[in-house]
Design a protein around this motif. Structure first.
Motif, short mmCIF file in Angstrom:
data_model
loop_
_atom_site.label_atom_id
_atom_site.label_comp_id
_atom_site.label_asym_id
_atom_site.label_seq_id
_atom_site.Cartn_x
_atom_site.Cartn_y
_atom_site.Cartn_z
N UNK A 167 -10.98 -3.86 6.80
CA UNK A 167 -11.53 -5.07 7.41
C UNK A 167 -11.31 -5.13 8.92
N UNK A 168 -10.67 -4.12 9.47
CA UNK A 168 -10.39 -4.19 10.91
C UNK A 168 -11.26 -3.13 11.60
N UNK A 177 0.83 -1.21 0.00
CA UNK A 177 0.00 0.00 0.00
C UNK A 177 0.86 1.25 0.00
N UNK A 178 1.99 1.18 0.66
CA UNK A 178 2.84 2.37 0.82
C UNK A 178 3.34 2.87 -0.53
N UNK A 184 -2.95 -5.62 5.82
CA UNK A 184 -3.51 -5.63 7.18
C UNK A 184 -4.66 -6.64 7.30
N UNK A 185 -5.67 -6.51 6.47
CA UNK A 185 -6.86 -7.34 6.61
C UNK A 185 -6.59 -8.82 6.37
N UNK A 225 -5.89 -1.18 14.45
CA UNK A 225 -5.57 -1.85 15.71
C UNK A 225 -4.66 -1.01 16.61
N UNK A 226 -5.08 0.24 16.79
CA UNK A 226 -4.25 1.16 17.58
C UNK A 226 -5.06 1.88 18.65
N UNK A 227 -4.38 2.15 19.78
CA UNK A 227 -4.87 3.13 20.75
C UNK A 227 -3.85 4.26 20.72
N UNK A 228 -4.34 5.48 20.89
CA UNK A 228 -3.43 6.63 20.78
C UNK A 228 -3.68 7.55 21.99
N UNK A 229 -3.35 7.05 23.20
CA UNK A 229 -3.68 7.85 24.38
C UNK A 229 -2.84 9.11 24.54
#
Ligand code: PMP
Ligand code: GLU
Length: 414
Positions: free
Chosen positions: A216-217, A101-102, A246-247, A336-340
């Motif tokens: 898909x995620x 994709x990049x 990813x998917x 699939x990330x958290x960005x606190x």
């Protein structure tokens, strides 16, 4: 010392790849590092996809293939985009299959932008680390629309309208988002598309580059929607970028694709992208084309199974991260990330005496003192310098143990 180009000397390292490879090196040295750095599914590629590539290799598909992709694979991608994503009129001639994709994104920016022409690219931030360097390599100027935790890192139609002007060439959107872990609803995308359509009808010339690699995620109530399908008139202005990394858990295969805008004009865009690919990478690895067809037509159960597991991990990771004092982030809905936001800990000192003045210090001390790798948010732009990125593309045990270590780290800051 050999003189290198300014272009490459001024290019930042990919922060995501740099932290991920450092964590791997530390593991090789025997350290018990838990890595939440790489944006890479831990699952293996589904067997049906591997088998197609093995069969193609054994059948001798080992020669150069047509530059934009072999005809069956291009048609499989076009059919998927028409039937599953609802993008109107996309044909095999609109598709270019790229080396990940990049590189598809890189080719698109190179085809849309020129240096020295004051061309702007609107980028809602925080955004994935490679957009800005790719846009700048192509000669464009990044115009950020900064977002916040409160808006779940999403922009409004008014913000987009305010950023558009006669210099705007591209609007880049990535939903679900890396690093934010949130996504736009179909209606929210439709409202942004309406702004683009109005702008172009009144003399503007803006192309939307919609990076849909995390399609898909998803695990919230919100269904995924393709930008090109969320408004009846926007497909003609939209390039869809996607890929299998990813998917389908295929990061190492390096398979991406670009779908050019609808209509004859779009085919000219696809031809331009293919022309650049012909002068750079020629085509992707030939025996993986049948694997693309297998992925798009035979792997939906595997994809769904991974999606459900990502959903469980998202709930677990969000619960544990929300319990860490001072960590603030919205509930994840996609990718699939958290960005606190961890800025409330800036100004403190770690158990081993490291002063924490930034997300970079925070991530460094966490890695050295607790062997937990996360990516500092600085290179994602916008409010990123106050955040860290936690990728939960790993099993529940690692998430539980890793977040317990982060909690201990935070609890001992003074
Ligand atoms: N877009 C986004 C938002 C990503 O996170 C990634 C992951 N590296 C990519 C594009 C490119 O994916 P790949 O080149 O691995 O197919
Ligand atoms: N996209 C993934 C990430 O953000 C892989 C690394 C990269 O290409 O940046 O971690």
């Amino acid at each position: 010392m050999m003189q290198l180009s300014d272009r490459v000397l001024n290019l930042p390292q990919s922060a995501t790849l740099a932290v991920a490879s450092r964590a791997k090196a530390m593991r090789r040295d025997g350290l018990d590092v838990l890595s939440f750095a790489a944006g890479e599914p831990d699952f293996d590629t589904p067997a049906v996809i591997k088998r197609a590539a093995i069969a193609a290799l054994e059948a001798g598909m080992t020669k150069y293939a047509p530059t934009p992709g072999d005809p069956e694979a291009r048609e499989a991608v076009a059919a998927k985009l028409r039937d599953e994503n609802g993008i109107p009129d996309v044909t095999a001639n609109h598709i270019v299959i790229s080396t990940g994709g990049k590189h598809g994104l890189y080719l698109a920016y190179q085809c849309l932008l020129d240096p020295g022409k004051n061309q702007q690219v609107i980028l809602p931030t925080p955004a994935w680390v490679s957009y800005r360097p790719q846009i700048e390599l192509a000669g464009g100027e990044v115009v950020e629309i900064p977002t916040t935790v409160e808006s779940h890192f999403k922009i409004t139609p008014d913000q987009l309208r305010g950023a558009l002007n006669e210099h705007t060439r591209v609007f880049t959107i990535n939903s679900p988002s890396n690093p934010c872990g949130t996504m736009y609803s179909p209606d929210e995308l439709g409202a942004l598309a309406q702004v683009v359509v109005e702008h172009n009808r009144s003399g503007g010339d803006v192309c939307v580059l919609s990076d849909e690699i995390y399609e898909y995620i998803t695990f919230g109530e919100t269904p995924f929607a393709s930008f090109a399908a969320c408004h009846p008139d926007v497909a003609q202005y939209t390039i869809t970028a996607n890929g299998l990394s990813k998917g389908y858990a295929m990061t190492g295969w390096r398979i991406g694709y670009i779908a050019a805008p609808s209509g004859e004009a779009g085919i000219a865009v696809a031809k331009a992208i293919a022309k650049l690919q012909a002068q750079t990478t020629t085509c992707i690895c030939a025996f993986t084309y049948p694997a693309i067809c297998a992925a798009l037509t035979e792997a939906s159960n595997d994809v769904e199974n991974m999606r459900l597991q990502f959903g469980e991990r998202a709930r677990l990771a969000f619960k544990l991260v929300s319990e860490i004092p001072g960590f603030i982030c919205p509930e994840p809905t996609g990718a699939f990330y958290l960005f606190p936001d961890v800025a409330s800990h800036f100004g403190k000192t770690s158990a081993q005496g490291q002063s924490i003045g930034s997300a970079i210090d925070f991530a460094e001390a966490l890695l050295v003192e607790k062997q937990v790798a996360v990516v500092p948010g600085d290179d994602f732009g916008g409010c990123g310098p106050n955040h860290i990125r936690i990728s939960f593309a790993c099993g529940p045990e690692q998430i539980t143990t890793g977040m317990a270590r982060v909690r201990e780290f935070v609890d001992t800051l003074t």
